[in-house]
Write a protein that holds these residues in place. Structure first.
Motif, PDB file in Angstrom:
ATOM      1  N   SER A 343      10.591  -2.684   5.240  1.00 49.82           N
ATOM      2  CA  SER A 343      10.040  -3.799   4.476  1.00 49.82           C
ATOM      3  C   SER A 343       8.528  -3.743   4.374  1.00 49.82           C
ATOM      4  O   SER A 343       7.938  -4.292   3.467  1.00 49.82           O
ATOM      5  CB  SER A 343      10.457  -5.136   5.111  1.00 49.82           C
ATOM      6  N   ASN A 356       9.522  -8.211   7.035  1.00 50.87           N
ATOM      7  CA  ASN A 356      10.965  -8.155   7.235  1.00 50.87           C
ATOM      8  C   ASN A 356      11.492  -9.501   7.717  1.00 50.87           C
ATOM      9  O   ASN A 356      10.761 -10.317   8.299  1.00 50.87           O
ATOM     10  CB  ASN A 356      11.337  -7.079   8.253  1.00 50.87           C
ATOM     11  N   ARG A 388       5.405 -10.116   0.164  1.00 48.27           N
ATOM     12  CA  ARG A 388       6.866  -9.980   0.156  1.00 48.27           C
ATOM     13  C   ARG A 388       7.391 -10.012  -1.280  1.00 48.27           C
ATOM     14  O   ARG A 388       8.296  -9.244  -1.634  1.00 48.27           O
ATOM     15  CB  ARG A 388       7.488 -11.105   0.983  1.00 48.27           C
ATOM     16  N   ARG A 391       6.664  -6.653  -2.951  1.00 48.80           N
ATOM     17  CA  ARG A 391       7.584  -5.602  -2.537  1.00 48.80           C
ATOM     18  C   ARG A 391       8.929  -5.749  -3.229  1.00 48.80           C
ATOM     19  O   ARG A 391       9.536  -4.762  -3.676  1.00 48.80           O
ATOM     20  CB  ARG A 391       7.774  -5.629  -1.022  1.00 48.80           C
ATOM     21  N   ALA A 392       9.426  -7.002  -3.321  1.00 47.79           N
ATOM     22  CA  ALA A 392      10.713  -7.250  -3.964  1.00 47.79           C
ATOM     23  C   ALA A 392      10.675  -6.861  -5.440  1.00 47.79           C
ATOM     24  O   ALA A 392      11.618  -6.256  -5.973  1.00 47.79           O
ATOM     25  CB  ALA A 392      11.090  -8.718  -3.817  1.00 47.79           C
ATOM     26  N   GLU A 395      10.667  -3.016  -5.800  1.00 47.97           N
ATOM     27  CA  GLU A 395      12.002  -2.450  -5.622  1.00 47.97           C
ATOM     28  C   GLU A 395      12.889  -2.737  -6.822  1.00 47.97           C
ATOM     29  O   GLU A 395      13.647  -1.864  -7.276  1.00 47.97           O
ATOM     30  CB  GLU A 395      12.653  -3.002  -4.351  1.00 47.97           C
TER      31      GLU A 395
END
Length: 404
Positions: A343, A356, A388, A391-392, A395
């Motif tokens: 993460s 994470n 966060r 990152r999401a 992805e």
């Protein structure tokens, strides 16, 4: 940030670009931040000519890599992906829309990948053409141009790679078409050996930070590592000085960083910024940008290509793809995809936050250590939630692109 604001910024950058500069991005094998910051020209010369070349550079000493290995970092830079490997998977020969190199090609750049390693390494001679690179050159091409260059298991000496790059820039000067060159060096890699009988200056492993476990680092062969580090940095430095002497830095943006810092051992707890530390360097034609940037902030691999794209093509990426470090409204927090169950983490002046799990885990600065906090501050909460989300989104963009 609103789409309206992004569009306004993009229009501003395009209006301010009176020319399309050449862009060179050098990814240096194992260019550790700790070794970089331990340079002392008299007793531990780790930089060679790079020390002189830094005089007009933008130097971010507080920086982290996106991953912790050469190829994962390379893919992270190319694709802004927390998922790796991609090119070594069933998607390796697929036109990937999320490759950040495509933006240079779409802006009219001649796009080149250049490395000192053999071209078939990780099949880059086949796969990288699907990601926006028009040309791929490696050990064979460099060796053909410079037949006296020594070849070793890791490839060809960095000095020769940079000489090859200079010839590519000379070609660009004659054609009027700007060139984007991404380079991957190879010399500072096991088995460590300074190539071509080159002489290096004095190094002293005792000058390295005490956080490093010297006896456990690369079988205790740290002195030879420092010598190859110096050779590689010196090659980069001479390249910059040659561009400066030829007047090419007036129309060329150069960026450089280490791919990772994986050759040394640490007590990881509290030292993650050392474990994953690399320098991030820029040489810019526009000195006004240099004067306005905050070099004391934490930055990441993820911030390099968005910065280069903004300065060269006027293309402004959304903040989920990393930050333009030379924008006036740059947000706090350097994001990495390393560790913590894949993460990653975000690091900045407020401390570090792991990404994470449902709950953010925060660490505060205590001098040069990161110490677990009982609770997260408001700044850490904001920084962690934004990271966060980034990152999401990264992805999601990658997974969606793989299915297109």
């Amino acid at each position: 940030k609103s789409l309206k604001a992004i569009g306004k910024n993009q229009a501003f950058y395009r209006a301010s670009l009176s020319f399309r500069p050449n862009v060179v991005f050098a990814v240096m094998e194992s260019m550790s931040g700790d070794i970089f910051n331990s340079h002392d020209s008299l007793v531990n010369n780790t930089l060679g000519a790079l020390d002189t070349a830094l005089e007009d550079a933008v130097v971010f000493r507080k920086a982290v890599s996106i991953e912790n290995g050469t190829f994962p970092s390379l893919e992270g830079l190319l694709f802004d992906t927390p998922i790796s490997p991609i090119s070594q998977s069933i998607y390796g020969r697929k036109e990937l829309s999320f490759s950040q190199i495509r933006a240079f090609k779409e802006a009219g750049y001649r796009t080149i990948f250049l490395t000192g390693c053999p071209e078939p390494w990780r099949q880059i001679n086949d796969t990288f053409k699907f990601y926006g690179f028009e040309e791929i050159y490696g050990q064979a091409a460099i060796g053909e141009k410079f037949p006296n260059a020594e070849k070793s298991p890791w490839g060809i000496g960095d000095k020769w790679m940079f000489k090859f790059a200079e010839d590519l820039l000379k070609e660009a000067e004659g054609t009027g078409r700007p060139v984007f060159i991404m380079m991957l060096s190879t010399t500072n890699h096991p088995p460590f050996k300074v190539p071509d009988g080159e002489q290096v200056s004095k190094v002293d492993i005792s000058k390295l930070p005490k956080t490093i476990n010297l006896e456990g680092s690369y079988d205790g062969n740290m002195k030879m590592l420092l010598k190859t580090y110096q050779y590689a940095a010196n090659s980069l430095g001479n390249f910059i000085l040659d561009l400066r002497n030829k007047g090419w830095l007036k129309n060329t943006i150069v960026a450089a960083t280490g791919d990772h810092n994986a050759r040394m051992r640490y007590q990881s707890e509290g030292n993650w910024h050392h474990v994953f530390g690399v320098p991030v360097l820029f040489w810019l034609p526009d000195q006004n940008l240099k004067a306005s940037v905050d070099t004391d902030r934490w930055v990441s691999h993820r911030d390099i290509l968005p910065s280069l794209l903004a300065m060269s093509t006027g293309k402004i990426l959304g903040n989920e793809k990393g930050r333009n470090l030379f924008a006036k409204d740059t947000e706090e927090g350097a994001v990495s995809f390393i560790g913590w169950s894949g993460s990653g983490f975000v690091i900045g002046k407020p401390g570090m936050v792991t990404l994470n799990g449902k709950n953010l885990e925060c660490y505060n600065w205590r001098d040069d250590k990161l110490v677990k906090a009982e609770s997260c501050s408001n700044e850490q909460e904001t920084m962690g939630k934004e990271a966060r989300a980034q990152r999401a989104i990264s992805e999601y963009i990658v997974r969606k692109g793989l299915q297109e």
